[in-house]
Scaffold this active site. Structure first.
Site: not given
Length: 412
Positions: A59, A104-106, A145
């Site tokens: 995202v 952002g992040k995944g 992460d």
């Protein structure tokens, strides 16, 4: 605005900040909707010869202040709502730190502890192959992460570079041999120490002899405990995902680290009392550092907390309802977008070094981190005092205002 954002802690914080700052619904909507959401299915052949299909997400929330930046997590409970909110939090985190990046992040829904290195490498490389057109040094930069590490980032670097040529700035948190930055592994936990020191200084309280409890013995929790101990704080209890230990004189982090490496657990560590991890938050302390997964503090346990201040080492470790209950109890919360921003700040340093083909010494990394994070902490503490606000509200005021200014400057 999506229902999930509207009812989330992030959504409430943004809505409240927009109301305090006099912004209309347009700004609130822009800050609660993601610019791009990607969902992919990743088939791999497991070591036993069976086909397994994993769902991956990326995202990109907001890039008005710079390329999107955010971690990639591997965890069984990863879903689009989780990734969406974490991407939005990263927008606020980079804005609060005042570094030129967006959010952002995944994530991939998998259990990395039940996968072999070959399976994890295959999964990672296939994920990059499916989303490579949307990521990169000037678009979206991934980082470690929960459930991922420097090796994972090395695979991302290798796969992306096989498509576009040598591109170290496409990902951060890499091994040093591939252009990683000194100080990146300790950055989030080390940053927690910087923020706590600024908080104690502002409150005119001594850290010598203060007590802390840390939930989490991964990269963030361990380095946070070490940073607090270096400030004179006595870490009296700490936990990993399956066990917890307590010692009134302060836990021995060297002993616990050695046991974790050898046995995989903190249980029955020599000269430490093993306790139920569920009771960890009930231990009396000055600082409680939830540094594991989100929603660790909720309405089911918030009444039992015995701390004076919570330092959010993890992202979103407190539910929206519990956050309200904590304010009613007078327990201060140093929010995640400030407390754990050290990781993204040093990731920013790594990105800059890669773009400029430079290598900074550790002393420069530490000094710049202290400067940037210290400035952010002081800004939040001053604004909170001037506006009689809790620290989360003060932090979101500053972050939302900076993103709004950037949106205005682009004409959106």
């Amino acid at each position: 605005m999506t229902d999930s954002h509207a009812t989330s802690a992030y959504g409430r914080s943004v809505a409240d900040a927009c109301r305090r700052l006099g912004y209309g619904s347009t700004v609130e909507t822009l800050l609660t909707l993601a610019a791009l959401e990607i969902k992919v299915e990743i088939p791999i052949i497991r070591d036993n010869g069976e086909l397994a299909i994993f769902t991956g997400y990326r995202v990109q929330h907001q890039n008005v202040r710079g390329p999107c930046k955010g971690g990639l997590r591997y965890h069984p409970q990863v879903d689009i709502d989780d990734v969406r909110e974490l991407a939005a939090l990263m927008t606020m985190k980079t804005a609060l730190a005042d570094i030129p990046l967006g959010g952002g992040k995944g994530g991939v829904a998998c259990n990395p502890h039940e996968m072999s290195p070959r399976e994890l490498e295959t999964l990672t490389r296939k994920f990059v192959k499916r989303i490579h057109r949307e990521i990169g040094p000037n678009a979206d930069i991934m980082a470690p992460d929960v459930g991922t590490n420097a090796q994972t980032m090395g695979w991302i670097h290798s796969e992306y570079s096989s498509i576009y040529g040598h591109s170290p700035a496409a990902v951060t948190g890499k091994p040093l041999a591939l252009g990683g930055s000194l100080g990146r592994d300790k950055a989030t936990g080390h940053g927690i120490g910087i923020v706590v020191a600024e908080y104690a200084r502002h409150c005119n309280t001594s850290l010598q002899g203060a007590t802390a409890v840390v939930q989490g013995f991964g990269n963030v929790g361990l380095h946070a405990a070490q940073a607090l101990a270096a400030l004179g704080v006595k870490v009296v209890a700490i936990s990993d995902s399956r066990s917890a230990v307590h010692r009134n004189a302060g836990v021995d982090l060297a002993v616990l680290s050695a046991q974790k490496r050898s046995r995989g657990s903190l249980k029955d560590a020599e000269e430490h009392d093993s306790i139920d991890p569920e009771t960890l938050f009930e231990i009396d302390c000055d600082y409680l550092v939830p540094a594991a997964l989100g929603d660790a503090i909720h309405m089911g346990n918030v009444a039992r907390l015995a701390c004076r201040t919570i330092v959010e080492g993890a992202n979103a470790p407190i539910t929206a309802e519990a956050d309200v209950a904590l304010r009613e109890r007078g327990i201060a919360v140093i929010p995640d977008i400030l407390a754990n921003a050290g990781g993204v700040i040093v990731s920013y340093f790594e990105w800059v070094q890669n773009l400029q083909r430079q290598t900074w010494p550790l002393e420069r990394v530490d000094a710049e981190l202290t400067r940037i994070l210290g400035n952010a902490a002081r800004a939040v503490l001053v604004h909170a005092g001037e506006g009689s606000l809790d620290l989360r509200s003060a932090a979101f005021d500053i972050a939302v205002r900076r993103v709004k200014e950037a949106l205005d400057a682009t004409g959106i």
